[in-house]
Motif scaffolding. Sequence first.
Motif, PDB file in Angstrom:
ATOM      1  N   LYS A  21       0.805  -1.389  -0.001  1.00  0.00           N
ATOM      2  CA  LYS A  21      -0.151   0.046   0.049  1.00  0.00           C
ATOM      3  C   LYS A  21       0.757   1.135  -0.086  1.00  0.00           C
ATOM      4  N   ILE A  22       1.901   1.287   0.849  1.00  0.00           N
ATOM      5  CA  ILE A  22       2.910   2.135   1.074  1.00  0.00           C
ATOM      6  C   ILE A  22       3.632   2.497  -0.504  1.00  0.00           C
ATOM      7  N   ARG A  23       3.931   1.335  -1.177  1.00  0.00           N
ATOM      8  CA  ARG A  23       4.509   1.601  -2.617  1.00  0.00           C
ATOM      9  C   ARG A  23       3.477   2.388  -3.413  1.00  0.00           C
ATOM     10  N   LYS A  24       2.347   1.663  -3.502  1.00  0.00           N
ATOM     11  CA  LYS A  24       1.318   2.636  -4.441  1.00  0.00           C
ATOM     12  C   LYS A  24       1.180   3.986  -4.037  1.00  0.00           C
ATOM     13  N   LYS A  25       1.079   4.288  -2.804  1.00  0.00           N
ATOM     14  CA  LYS A  25       0.975   5.747  -2.379  1.00  0.00           C
ATOM     15  C   LYS A  25       2.122   6.813  -2.789  1.00  0.00           C
ATOM     16  N   LEU A  26       3.252   5.919  -2.696  1.00  0.00           N
ATOM     17  CA  LEU A  26       4.393   6.691  -3.034  1.00  0.00           C
ATOM     18  C   LEU A  26       4.495   6.940  -4.579  1.00  0.00           C
ATOM     19  N   LEU A  27       3.716   6.199  -5.392  1.00  0.00           N
ATOM     20  CA  LEU A  27       3.685   6.609  -6.928  1.00  0.00           C
ATOM     21  C   LEU A  27       2.717   7.720  -7.132  1.00  0.00           C
ATOM     22  N   LYS A  28       1.965   8.289  -5.988  1.00  0.00           N
ATOM     23  CA  LYS A  28       0.833   9.037  -6.098  1.00  0.00           C
ATOM     24  C   LYS A  28       1.302  10.376  -5.302  1.00  0.00           C
ATOM     25  N   PRO A  29       2.194  11.264  -5.624  1.00  0.00           N
ATOM     26  CA  PRO A  29       2.114  12.260  -4.689  1.00  0.00           C
ATOM     27  C   PRO A  29       0.979  13.067  -4.148  1.00  0.00           C
ATOM     28  N   GLU A  30       0.099  13.139  -5.076  1.00  0.00           N
ATOM     29  CA  GLU A  30      -1.307  13.908  -4.942  1.00  0.00           C
ATOM     30  C   GLU A  30      -1.934  13.090  -3.455  1.00  0.00           C
ATOM     31  N   SER A  31      -1.731  11.929  -3.239  1.00  0.00           N
ATOM     32  CA  SER A  31      -2.193  11.218  -2.162  1.00  0.00           C
ATOM     33  C   SER A  31      -1.478  11.423  -0.696  1.00  0.00           C
ATOM     34  N   TRP A  32      -0.536  12.190  -0.794  1.00  0.00           N
ATOM     35  CA  TRP A  32       0.343  12.196   0.328  1.00  0.00           C
ATOM     36  C   TRP A  32      -0.448  13.227   1.412  1.00  0.00           C
ATOM     37  N   LYS A  33      -1.699  13.791   0.912  1.00  0.00           N
ATOM     38  CA  LYS A  33      -2.120  14.625   1.968  1.00  0.00           C
ATOM     39  C   LYS A  33      -2.240  14.323   3.216  1.00  0.00           C
ATOM     40  N   ASP A  34      -2.898  15.092   4.107  1.00  0.00           N
ATOM     41  CA  ASP A  34      -2.938  14.782   5.580  1.00  0.00           C
ATOM     42  C   ASP A  34      -3.759  13.776   5.606  1.00  0.00           C
ATOM     43  N   PHE A  35      -3.616  12.879   6.902  1.00  0.00           N
ATOM     44  CA  PHE A  35      -4.182  11.446   7.245  1.00  0.00           C
ATOM     45  C   PHE A  35      -4.020  11.520   8.621  1.00  0.00           C
ATOM     46  N   PHE A  36      -5.041  10.595   9.129  1.00  0.00           N
ATOM     47  CA  PHE A  36      -5.283  10.369  10.707  1.00  0.00           C
ATOM     48  C   PHE A  36      -4.222   9.535  11.059  1.00  0.00           C
ATOM     49  N   VAL A  37      -3.564   9.871  12.220  1.00  0.00           N
ATOM     50  CA  VAL A  37      -2.594   9.069  12.862  1.00  0.00           C
ATOM     51  C   VAL A  37      -3.063   9.208  14.586  1.00  0.00           C
ATOM     52  N   PRO A  38      -3.521   8.199  15.210  1.00  0.00           N
ATOM     53  CA  PRO A  38      -3.860   8.218  16.715  1.00  0.00           C
ATOM     54  C   PRO A  38      -2.904   8.494  17.584  1.00  0.00           C
ATOM     55  N   GLY A  39      -3.297   9.286  18.587  1.00  0.00           N
ATOM     56  CA  GLY A  39      -2.491   9.720  19.715  1.00  0.00           C
ATOM     57  C   GLY A  39      -3.215  11.201  19.928  1.00  0.00           C
ATOM     58  N   ARG A  40      -2.937  11.661  20.889  1.00  0.00           N
ATOM     59  CA  ARG A  40      -3.214  12.968  21.930  1.00  0.00           C
ATOM     60  C   ARG A  40      -2.159  14.060  21.887  1.00  0.00           C
ATOM     61  N   TYR A  41      -2.712  15.418  21.625  1.00  0.00           N
ATOM     62  CA  TYR A  41      -1.869  16.251  21.927  1.00  0.00           C
ATOM     63  C   TYR A  41      -2.431  17.304  22.975  1.00  0.00           C
ATOM     64  N   PRO A  42      -1.706  17.694  23.866  1.00  0.00           N
ATOM     65  CA  PRO A  42      -0.556  17.375  24.249  1.00  0.00           C
ATOM     66  C   PRO A  42      -0.403  16.096  24.692  1.00  0.00           C
ATOM     67  N   TYR A  43       0.992  15.603  24.605  1.00  0.00           N
ATOM     68  CA  TYR A  43       1.357  14.349  24.649  1.00  0.00           C
ATOM     69  C   TYR A  43       1.165  13.785  26.099  1.00  0.00           C
ATOM     70  N   ARG A  44       0.905  12.574  26.337  1.00  0.00           N
ATOM     71  CA  ARG A  44       0.860  11.979  27.646  1.00  0.00           C
ATOM     72  C   ARG A  44       2.107  12.346  28.496  1.00  0.00           C
ATOM     73  N   GLU A  45       2.283  12.520  29.767  1.00  0.00           N
ATOM     74  CA  GLU A  45       3.433  12.636  30.476  1.00  0.00           C
ATOM     75  C   GLU A  45       4.065  11.366  30.556  1.00  0.00           C
ATOM     76  N   TYR A  46       5.670  11.555  30.203  1.00  0.00           N
ATOM     77  CA  TYR A  46       6.588  10.283  30.320  1.00  0.00           C
ATOM     78  C   TYR A  46       6.721  10.110  31.432  1.00  0.00           C
ATOM     79  N   ARG A  47       6.412   8.649  31.987  1.00  0.00           N
ATOM     80  CA  ARG A  47       6.684   8.230  33.255  1.00  0.00           C
ATOM     81  C   ARG A  47       7.659   6.926  32.798  1.00  0.00           C
ATOM     82  N   THR A  48       8.790   6.556  33.677  1.00  0.00           N
ATOM     83  CA  THR A  48       9.457   5.353  33.703  1.00  0.00           C
ATOM     84  C   THR A  48       8.672   4.395  34.567  1.00  0.00           C
ATOM     85  N   ILE A  49       9.158   3.252  34.205  1.00  0.00           N
ATOM     86  CA  ILE A  49       8.530   1.928  34.903  1.00  0.00           C
ATOM     87  C   ILE A  49       9.188   2.042  36.289  1.00  0.00           C
ATOM     88  N   PRO A  50       8.290   1.789  37.151  1.00  0.00           N
ATOM     89  CA  PRO A  50       8.597   1.376  38.682  1.00  0.00           C
ATOM     90  C   PRO A  50       9.648   0.160  38.959  1.00  0.00           C
TER      91      PRO A  50
END
Length: 179
Positions: free
Chosen positions: A144-173
């Motif tokens: 799918k990525i190969r096909k997308k690379l052949l069509k630069p017009e398809s490089w527009k914005d797309f959804f990526v999961p996550g939140r901003y502001p980012y979660r606070e970084y915590r180390t494991i206890p």
Amino acid sequence: MNVYTLSFSPTGGTRRILNILAGELGKPAEMDFSLPGKNYGMYRFEPGDVCFIGVPSFGGRVPGTALENLSKVRANRAAAVVVVSYGNRAYEDALLELRKAMEQRGFRVVAAVAAAARHSIMRQYGAGRPDDSDRRELKAMAEKIRKKLLKPESWKDFFVPGRYPYREYRTIPMTPGDR
């Protein structure tokens, strides 16, 4: 089109995932961003290049050292596929954080992939991953990525999961011991 992998992969899981994905587009030149003291500023890319950039999720975030090392490259509007590996649990904000960081550094992010790998500390979680099923799925994503690379017009914005502001970084206890 030159294909590169830029990996921050202290235990090798992220590197394996990148090689599966990028390997479907050709023989990638591999660059390890896990090494301390290396001159990462020597890496320069061109607009026709494709960079698969991968890091593990540590506590749902991109490791600070990875961002620091990757910030030194000269992207020059090269296409990028951002990849986050996670220890069979979750990757929270890491994929969104990596995407935004690489765009701020001059890459044109065209795709984003999250993939399970063996957990870097609790090694029983995700043991054997990426497995055969994961490899088939990653190869299908690469097509799918190969096909997308052949069509630069398809490089527009797309959804990526996550939140901003980012979660606070915590180390494991826990603290590593000598047993």
